[in-house]
Design a protein around this motif. Structure first.
Motif, PDB file in Angstrom:
ATOM      1  N   GLU A  79       0.830  -1.208   0.000  1.00  0.00           N
ATOM      2  CA  GLU A  79       0.000   0.000   0.000  1.00  0.00           C
ATOM      3  C   GLU A  79       0.861   1.254   0.000  1.00  0.00           C
ATOM      4  OE1 GLU A  79      -4.015  -0.664   2.427  1.00  0.00           O
ATOM      5  OE2 GLU A  79      -2.269  -1.426   3.516  1.00  0.00           O
ATOM      6  N   ALA A  80       1.915   1.229   0.811  1.00  0.00           N
ATOM      7  CA  ALA A  80       2.802   2.393   0.883  1.00  0.00           C
ATOM      8  C   ALA A  80       3.479   2.652  -0.461  1.00  0.00           C
ATOM      9  CB  ALA A  80       3.849   2.187   1.975  1.00  0.00           C
ATOM     10  N   VAL A  81       3.844   1.582  -1.161  1.00  0.00           N
ATOM     11  CA  VAL A  81       4.484   1.732  -2.474  1.00  0.00           C
ATOM     12  C   VAL A  81       3.542   2.432  -3.444  1.00  0.00           C
ATOM     13  CG1 VAL A  81       5.304   0.462  -4.497  1.00  0.00           C
ATOM     14  CG2 VAL A  81       6.090  -0.188  -2.217  1.00  0.00           C
ATOM     15  N   LYS A  82       2.246   2.125  -3.352  1.00  0.00           N
ATOM     16  CA  LYS A  82       1.272   2.741  -4.258  1.00  0.00           C
ATOM     17  C   LYS A  82       1.191   4.248  -4.056  1.00  0.00           C
ATOM     18  CE  LYS A  82      -1.679  -1.338  -4.830  1.00  0.00           C
ATOM     19  NZ  LYS A  82      -3.030  -1.907  -4.598  1.00  0.00           N
ATOM     20  N   TRP A  83       1.500   4.709  -2.827  1.00  0.00           N
ATOM     21  CA  TRP A  83       1.483   6.155  -2.597  1.00  0.00           C
ATOM     22  C   TRP A  83       2.522   6.855  -3.457  1.00  0.00           C
ATOM     23  CZ3 TRP A  83       1.585   6.229   3.508  1.00  0.00           C
ATOM     24  CH2 TRP A  83       0.409   5.638   3.983  1.00  0.00           C
ATOM     25  N   GLY A  84       3.550   6.118  -3.836  1.00  0.00           N
ATOM     26  CA  GLY A  84       4.602   6.706  -4.652  1.00  0.00           C
ATOM     27  C   GLY A  84       4.263   6.748  -6.130  1.00  0.00           C
ATOM     28  N   GLU A  85       3.143   6.150  -6.521  1.00  0.00           N
ATOM     29  CA  GLU A  85       2.767   6.143  -7.933  1.00  0.00           C
ATOM     30  C   GLU A  85       2.338   7.529  -8.401  1.00  0.00           C
ATOM     31  OE1 GLU A  85      -0.238   3.199  -8.386  1.00  0.00           O
ATOM     32  OE2 GLU A  85       1.101   1.507  -7.938  1.00  0.00           O
ATOM     33  N   SER A  86       1.628   8.239  -7.554  1.00  0.00           N
ATOM     34  CA  SER A  86       1.195   9.597  -7.913  1.00  0.00           C
ATOM     35  C   SER A  86       0.732  10.320  -6.669  1.00  0.00           C
ATOM     36  CB  SER A  86       0.051   9.560  -8.937  1.00  0.00           C
ATOM     37  OG  SER A  86      -1.135   9.055  -8.339  1.00  0.00           O
ATOM     38  N   PHE A  87       0.778  11.636  -6.727  1.00  0.00           N
ATOM     39  CA  PHE A  87       0.306  12.453  -5.618  1.00  0.00           C
ATOM     40  C   PHE A  87      -1.200  12.266  -5.432  1.00  0.00           C
ATOM     41  CE2 PHE A  87      -0.607  16.878  -3.902  1.00  0.00           C
ATOM     42  CZ  PHE A  87      -0.152  16.573  -2.628  1.00  0.00           C
ATOM     43  N   GLU A  88      -1.896  12.120  -6.543  1.00  0.00           N
ATOM     44  CA  GLU A  88      -3.345  11.904  -6.486  1.00  0.00           C
ATOM     45  C   GLU A  88      -3.671  10.617  -5.732  1.00  0.00           C
ATOM     46  OE1 GLU A  88      -7.187  11.425  -9.516  1.00  0.00           O
ATOM     47  OE2 GLU A  88      -5.138  11.571 -10.307  1.00  0.00           O
ATOM     48  N   LYS A  89      -2.895   9.572  -5.969  1.00  0.00           N
ATOM     49  CA  LYS A  89      -3.101   8.299  -5.288  1.00  0.00           C
ATOM     50  C   LYS A  89      -2.875   8.444  -3.790  1.00  0.00           C
ATOM     51  CE  LYS A  89      -3.623   3.817  -4.946  1.00  0.00           C
ATOM     52  NZ  LYS A  89      -4.935   3.159  -5.178  1.00  0.00           N
ATOM     53  N   LEU A  90      -1.857   9.186  -3.410  1.00  0.00           N
ATOM     54  CA  LEU A  90      -1.565   9.403  -1.990  1.00  0.00           C
ATOM     55  C   LEU A  90      -2.734  10.071  -1.282  1.00  0.00           C
ATOM     56  CD1 LEU A  90       0.468   9.562   0.436  1.00  0.00           C
ATOM     57  CD2 LEU A  90       1.128  11.802  -0.471  1.00  0.00           C
ATOM     58  N   LEU A  91      -3.275  11.129  -1.880  1.00  0.00           N
ATOM     59  CA  LEU A  91      -4.346  11.878  -1.227  1.00  0.00           C
ATOM     60  C   LEU A  91      -5.691  11.170  -1.275  1.00  0.00           C
ATOM     61  CD1 LEU A  91      -3.635  15.577  -2.306  1.00  0.00           C
ATOM     62  CD2 LEU A  91      -2.729  14.273  -0.379  1.00  0.00           C
ATOM     63  N   SER A  92      -5.822  10.197  -2.146  1.00  0.00           N
ATOM     64  CA  SER A  92      -7.101   9.499  -2.282  1.00  0.00           C
ATOM     65  C   SER A  92      -7.324   8.473  -1.173  1.00  0.00           C
ATOM     66  CB  SER A  92      -7.177   8.795  -3.644  1.00  0.00           C
ATOM     67  OG  SER A  92      -6.236   7.724  -3.714  1.00  0.00           O
ATOM     68  N   GLU A  93      -6.282   8.142  -0.426  1.00  0.00           N
ATOM     69  CA  GLU A  93      -6.402   7.168   0.651  1.00  0.00           C
ATOM     70  C   GLU A  93      -6.245   7.868   1.990  1.00  0.00           C
ATOM     71  OE1 GLU A  93      -3.856   3.841   0.220  1.00  0.00           O
ATOM     72  OE2 GLU A  93      -4.410   3.471  -1.865  1.00  0.00           O
ATOM     73  N   LYS A  94      -7.105   7.526   2.950  1.00  0.00           N
ATOM     74  CA  LYS A  94      -7.108   8.201   4.241  1.00  0.00           C
ATOM     75  C   LYS A  94      -5.754   8.078   4.941  1.00  0.00           C
ATOM     76  CE  LYS A  94      -9.520   8.510   8.658  1.00  0.00           C
ATOM     77  NZ  LYS A  94      -8.270   8.534   9.437  1.00  0.00           N
ATOM     78  N   ALA A  95      -5.200   6.862   4.947  1.00  0.00           N
ATOM     79  CA  ALA A  95      -3.909   6.670   5.613  1.00  0.00           C
ATOM     80  C   ALA A  95      -2.819   7.493   4.939  1.00  0.00           C
ATOM     81  CB  ALA A  95      -3.527   5.187   5.612  1.00  0.00           C
ATOM     82  N   GLY A  96      -2.883   7.577   3.627  1.00  0.00           N
ATOM     83  CA  GLY A  96      -1.903   8.375   2.895  1.00  0.00           C
ATOM     84  C   GLY A  96      -2.059   9.859   3.185  1.00  0.00           C
ATOM     85  N   LEU A  97      -3.305  10.320   3.241  1.00  0.00           N
ATOM     86  CA  LEU A  97      -3.567  11.721   3.547  1.00  0.00           C
ATOM     87  C   LEU A  97      -3.084  12.075   4.952  1.00  0.00           C
ATOM     88  CD1 LEU A  97      -4.862  14.444   2.823  1.00  0.00           C
ATOM     89  CD2 LEU A  97      -7.051  13.518   3.624  1.00  0.00           C
ATOM     90  N   ASP A  98      -3.346  11.184   5.909  1.00  0.00           N
ATOM     91  CA  ASP A  98      -2.885  11.416   7.284  1.00  0.00           C
ATOM     92  C   ASP A  98      -1.366  11.466   7.347  1.00  0.00           C
ATOM     93  OD1 ASP A  98      -5.487  11.435   8.143  1.00  0.00           O
ATOM     94  OD2 ASP A  98      -5.468   9.381   8.902  1.00  0.00           O
ATOM     95  N   ALA A  99      -0.726  10.542   6.642  1.00  0.00           N
ATOM     96  CA  ALA A  99       0.736  10.483   6.651  1.00  0.00           C
ATOM     97  C   ALA A  99       1.338  11.747   6.043  1.00  0.00           C
ATOM     98  CB  ALA A  99       1.216   9.245   5.887  1.00  0.00           C
ATOM     99  N   PHE A 100       0.775  12.193   4.940  1.00  0.00           N
ATOM    100  CA  PHE A 100       1.299  13.386   4.277  1.00  0.00           C
ATOM    101  C   PHE A 100       1.058  14.634   5.130  1.00  0.00           C
ATOM    102  CE2 PHE A 100       0.961  16.794   0.976  1.00  0.00           C
ATOM    103  CZ  PHE A 100       2.288  16.741   0.553  1.00  0.00           C
ATOM    104  N   THR A 101      -0.096  14.687   5.808  1.00  0.00           N
ATOM    105  CA  THR A 101      -0.383  15.814   6.703  1.00  0.00           C
ATOM    106  C   THR A 101       0.647  15.890   7.819  1.00  0.00           C
ATOM    107  OG1 THR A 101      -2.759  15.660   6.241  1.00  0.00           O
ATOM    108  CG2 THR A 101      -2.108  16.820   8.246  1.00  0.00           C
ATOM    109  N   LYS A 102       0.960  14.748   8.423  1.00  0.00           N
ATOM    110  CA  LYS A 102       1.965  14.731   9.488  1.00  0.00           C
ATOM    111  C   LYS A 102       3.317  15.194   8.952  1.00  0.00           C
ATOM    112  CE  LYS A 102       4.092  13.819  13.338  1.00  0.00           C
ATOM    113  NZ  LYS A 102       4.158  12.450  13.864  1.00  0.00           N
ATOM    114  N   PHE A 103       3.656  14.773   7.751  1.00  0.00           N
ATOM    115  CA  PHE A 103       4.932  15.190   7.157  1.00  0.00           C
ATOM    116  C   PHE A 103       4.971  16.703   6.963  1.00  0.00           C
ATOM    117  CE2 PHE A 103       7.269  16.317   3.260  1.00  0.00           C
ATOM    118  CZ  PHE A 103       8.543  15.957   3.655  1.00  0.00           C
ATOM    119  N   LEU A 104       3.879  17.274   6.466  1.00  0.00           N
ATOM    120  CA  LEU A 104       3.843  18.718   6.261  1.00  0.00           C
ATOM    121  C   LEU A 104       3.970  19.476   7.576  1.00  0.00           C
ATOM    122  CD1 LEU A 104       1.138  19.253   3.480  1.00  0.00           C
ATOM    123  CD2 LEU A 104       3.618  19.126   3.251  1.00  0.00           C
ATOM    124  N   LYS A 105       3.454  18.902   8.643  1.00  0.00           N
ATOM    125  CA  LYS A 105       3.602  19.541   9.943  1.00  0.00           C
ATOM    126  C   LYS A 105       5.067  19.613  10.351  1.00  0.00           C
ATOM    127  CE  LYS A 105      -0.864  19.038  12.184  1.00  0.00           C
ATOM    128  NZ  LYS A 105      -0.970  20.467  12.531  1.00  0.00           N
TER     129      LYS A 105
END
Length: 234
Positions: A79-105
Motif C-alpha cells: 500500500e505504501a508503495v502505491k502512494w509513490g505512484e502519484s500524488f493523487e493516489k496518496l491523497l485518495s487514501e485516508k492513511a496516505g492523507l494522514d501520513a502526508f499531513t503529518k509530514f507537512l507539519k
C-alpha cells in the motif's frame, strides 16, 4: 594488707554491671530504627520489582491514549508503495492523507493540505445558501492577507479568489486550490517520498509491539499518527 576489692565488693560489681547494661541497651536502641529503615527500603524495592515485572506495565501503554502502537491502522508495504505512484493516489487514501499531513507539519506547511481539504469539502455543498458562509470562512482562514493559515498564492490568484467571494459559486476556489495542489505535488511530495517514515513503511518495518529494552519504528501508519488535518471548521 587486705585486698581492696573485698572492701567494696557490691559497689564494684554493681558498677560494672550497670555500665555494661547501659551500653548494650544504648546499642540496641540505635540499631533497631536502622534495621527497621533497612527493612522498609527492602520491602519498597521488592514491591517496585514486582510492579515492573507485571506484563501490563510496558512502554506501549505510555504511548497509548491516542496513538497506541497496538491500535494503529496497519499499512502494508504494498500500500505504501502505491502512494509513490502519484500524488493523487496518496491523497485518495485516508492513511496516505494522514501520513502526508503529518509530514507537512514537520515542515511547518500543513496549511496547504488543510486548505486543499477545505476546498474539497466546500465543493460538496448541496445548497447555494451554504456556499457564502463557508466561502467567507475559507477566505478568512487561508486567503486574505495575514490570515491565520495563509497559503502561498500569487497576487492575481488572490485577487480573483477575493472577487469570487462576493457571489460565491461551487468553483470559487478552483484556481487557488489548483495552485496549492501543484505546489505540494512538485515541492513537498518528492520530499515526502524520500522521508525516513515513508521509507520505513515501504521497507516493511513492523515490530508487533514495543518493549522496554528497545524503541523500534513501526511500519504501521503510527509514524504519522497523532496529527490530523484541522477539519473542525469544514
Amino acid at each position: 594488707m587486705e585486698n581492696p576489692l573485698l572492701l567494696f565488693p557490691q559497689l564494684n560489681i554493681s558498677a560494672s554491671k550497670d555500665k555494661s547494661y547501659h551500653k548494650v541497651m544504648k546499642s540496641m536502641v540505635k540499631e533497631e530504627p536502622h534495621q527497621a529503615s533497612k527493612s522498609g527500603a527492602k520491602q519498597k524495592r521488592n514491591r517496585l520489582s514486582l510492579l515492573l515485572q507485571k506484563p501490563e506495565f510496558h512502554e506501549g501503554d505510555q504511548l497509548g491514549k491516542p496513538g497506541n502502537l497496538t491500535k494503529a491502522a496497519s499499512v502494508s508495504p504494498e500500500e505504501a508503495v502505491k502512494w509513490g505512484e502519484s500524488f493523487e493516489k496518496l491523497l485518495s487514501e485516508k492513511a496516505g492523507l494522514d501520513a502526508f499531513t503529518k509530514f507537512l507539519k514537520t515542515e511547518f506547511s500543513e496549511e496547504n493540505i488543510e486548505f486543499w481539504i477545505a476546498c474539497e469539502a466546500y465543493k460538496k455543498c448541496k445548497t447555494t445558501h451554504e456556499l457564502l458562509p463557508k466561502a467567507r470562512k475559507i477566505y478568512e482562514t487561508f486567503i486574505q492577507k495575514d490570515a491565520p493559515k495563509e497559503v502561498n498564492l500569487d497576487f492575481q490568484t488572490k485577487e480573483l479568489t477575493s472577487q469570487n467571494i462576493d457571489q460565491p459559486l461551487i468553483t470559487a476556489f478552483d484556481e487557488a486550490q489548483n495552485r496549492v495542489y501543484r505546489l505540494m505535488e512538485q515541492d513537498s511530495y518528492p520530499r515526502f517520498l524520500r522521508s525516513e517514515p515513508y521509507l520505513n513503511l515501504v521497507r516493511g518495518k513492523n515490530p508487533s509491539r514495543p518493549t522496554l529494552r528497545r524503541r523500534s519504528r513501526s511500519f504501521t501508519v503510527n509514524d504519522f499518527q497523532g496529527v490530523r488535518p484541522d477539519l473542525t471548521l469544514w
